[in-house]
Design an enzyme around this catalytic site. Structure first.
Site, PDB file in Angstrom:
ATOM      1  N   THR A  50       0.953  -1.203   0.182  1.00 27.80           N
ATOM      2  CA  THR A  50       0.159   0.177  -0.123  1.00 27.80           C
ATOM      3  C   THR A  50       0.832   1.499  -0.039  1.00 27.80           C
ATOM      4  O   THR A  50       0.413   2.359  -0.393  1.00 27.80           O
ATOM      5  CB  THR A  50      -0.802   0.039   1.252  1.00 27.80           C
ATOM      6  OG1 THR A  50      -0.416  -0.028   2.562  1.00 27.80           O
ATOM      7  CG2 THR A  50      -1.871  -1.023   1.046  1.00 27.80           C
ATOM      8  N   ALA A  63       0.201   7.096   2.433  1.00 25.99           N
ATOM      9  CA  ALA A  63      -0.108   5.683   1.897  1.00 25.99           C
ATOM     10  C   ALA A  63      -1.762   5.584   1.567  1.00 25.99           C
ATOM     11  O   ALA A  63      -2.506   5.739   2.729  1.00 25.99           O
ATOM     12  CB  ALA A  63       0.467   4.623   2.444  1.00 25.99           C
ATOM     13  N   LEU A  64      -2.171   4.971   0.543  1.00 31.56           N
ATOM     14  CA  LEU A  64      -3.529   4.959   0.497  1.00 31.56           C
ATOM     15  C   LEU A  64      -4.024   3.544   0.634  1.00 31.56           C
ATOM     16  O   LEU A  64      -4.634   2.670  -0.353  1.00 31.56           O
ATOM     17  CB  LEU A  64      -3.825   5.349  -1.148  1.00 31.56           C
ATOM     18  CG  LEU A  64      -3.935   6.718  -1.569  1.00 31.56           C
ATOM     19  CD1 LEU A  64      -3.764   6.890  -3.205  1.00 31.56           C
ATOM     20  CD2 LEU A  64      -5.231   7.754  -0.772  1.00 31.56           C
ATOM     21  N   HIS A  65      -3.795   3.097   1.859  1.00 30.72           N
ATOM     22  CA  HIS A  65      -3.809   1.902   2.354  1.00 30.72           C
ATOM     23  C   HIS A  65      -5.305   1.066   1.651  1.00 30.72           C
ATOM     24  O   HIS A  65      -5.433   0.170   1.143  1.00 30.72           O
ATOM     25  CB  HIS A  65      -3.873   1.555   3.744  1.00 30.72           C
ATOM     26  CG  HIS A  65      -2.655   2.142   4.439  1.00 30.72           C
ATOM     27  ND1 HIS A  65      -1.385   1.658   4.250  1.00 30.72           N
ATOM     28  CD2 HIS A  65      -2.648   3.162   5.276  1.00 30.72           C
ATOM     29  CE1 HIS A  65      -0.525   2.263   4.882  1.00 30.72           C
ATOM     30  NE2 HIS A  65      -1.008   3.117   5.518  1.00 30.72           N
ATOM     31  N   ASP A  66      -6.350   1.724   2.349  1.00 30.04           N
ATOM     32  CA  ASP A  66      -7.733   1.056   2.249  1.00 30.04           C
ATOM     33  C   ASP A  66      -8.240   1.310   0.681  1.00 30.04           C
ATOM     34  O   ASP A  66      -8.801   0.171   0.262  1.00 30.04           O
ATOM     35  CB  ASP A  66      -8.752   1.529   3.348  1.00 30.04           C
ATOM     36  CG  ASP A  66      -8.291   1.099   4.639  1.00 30.04           C
ATOM     37  OD1 ASP A  66      -7.341   0.291   4.845  1.00 30.04           O
ATOM     38  OD2 ASP A  66      -8.725   1.817   5.642  1.00 30.04           O
TER      39      ASP A  66
END
Ligand code: BDR
Ligand code: CA
Length: 333
Positions: A201, A245-248
């Site tokens: 991510t 960070a664009l985790h989801d």
């Protein structure tokens, strides 16, 4: 293992299990604005903020996205065995960085989240993808409620864990750390898991230039997304980072378009549930073999390597620039 949506005549049926949470909120908006998937329900779990907040945030966000009839169900208010550790220092006390949204005009689905998940998987022949972007408590409870859940879900896309170092502790990533016992149950379940670790991510990041693009959109979704993005970037900046960070959202992105992952490996994933300083860490064996310990009297010896079965697929290379551009396009109204 499904490989994207190109060959699918119908949108992919999805349930999003989440703990909104700023990046969860962006993930919800992306999911509800993407015709490639059909979100059947949103299930909320306690995590970044307490359950009452995550559930209410999910309700508000479905209304913002113009889906006032989408069922939202609340699930576990605390992890299976431990005390809930919040991440409100990242997401703000309300979970949405102070974003003001109208109070929801409707109530939650009366069923608990794990029942919604189990019924969706077992009671419908159409394949179901579950995207889980919070602590895995609801998923573990769905497995307990319906042991067949693991086989009935076509794919379980999980954001969690890390191969090297964490963000909740030096060893552990937040979603797994928040409920390690639940995560271990999920990895042991036999479900078809795609695991997006921190290493994946962090390849998809949000930067100031993306925030400016969101600010250029005039509609309510763009405005809300810009507020969330600004808060998230300010938090990153307070830690010396110029990107977040664009985790989801990336987990939803993979349900939409598998080609955002350009390389994927199989691995065996286990969760440390006893270690003091490594509690909640994921141990990821990509080699898929291990030497057994043999008690040889005075000493322990290691035998010849034996195969270890994979229990997850890990996207390891991400086309992050393309994903972030895609996300921003989808959030503009
Ligand atoms: C995960 O932790 C949470 O704070 C985020 O919402 C995301 O799901 C990243 O480690
Ligand atoms: Ca989350």
């Amino acid at each position: 293992m499904p490989e994207g949506n190109a060959a699918r005549p119908e949108p992919r049926r999805v349930i999003l299990d989440c703990d909104p949470g700023i990046d969860d909120a962006l993930a919800i908006l992306l999911a509800l604005r993407s015709p490639e998937i059909r979100v059947e329900a949103i299930t909320a779990v306690a995590g970044n903020v307490p359950l009452e907040r995550t559930a209410e945030n999910a309700l508000k966000l479905t209304e913002l996205a113009g889906c006032p009839d989408l069922p939202v169900a609340a699930g576990a208010s605390h992890p299976l065995e431990r005390k809930l550790e919040l991440a409100d220092f990242v997401h703000g006390p309300d979970g949405l960085g102070g974003l003001e949204l109208p109070a929801p005009s409707r109530s939650l689905d009366p069923r608990p989240a794990w029942e919604v998940l189990a019924q969706a998987a077992l009671g419908n022949p159409e394949p179901l993808t579950v995207v889980a972007v919070g602590p895995l408590t609801n998923i573990a409870l769905a497995l307990e409620a319906a042991p067949d859940f693991a086989w009935q879900v076509e794919e379980l896309i999980v954001m969690g864990g890390s191969e090297c170092g964490g963000n909740a502790t030096p060893a552990a990533e937040y979603n797994v750390y928040a409920d390690p016992e639940a995560a271990q149950k999920v990895f042991a379940s036999g479900a078809q898991i795609t695991l997006l670790t921190l290493e994946a991510t962090r390849q998809a990041t949000l930067r100031r230039e993306h925030l400016e693009r969101l600010r250029g959109g005039g509609g309510p979704v763009s405005r809300a997304a810009a507020h969330l993005a600004a808060y998230y970037l300010d938090f990153a900046a307070s830690h010396g980072a110029d990107a977040a960070a664009l985790h989801d959202p990336l987990a939803v992105g993979l349900a939409i378009d598998r080609s955002f992952a350009t390389e994927t490996v199989s691995a065996n994933v286990q969760v440390e549930t006893r270690g003091e300083i490594t509690y909640g860490a994921t141990v990821i064996n990509r080699r898929l073999s291990a030497r057994p310990r043999i008690d040889a009297g005075e000493f322990i010896r290691r035998g010849d390597p034996e195969p270890v079965a994979p229990n997850a697929r890990l996207p390891v290379k991400i086309d992050g620039e393309r994903f972030t551009a895609f996300l921003i396009d989808r959030l503009l109204d």
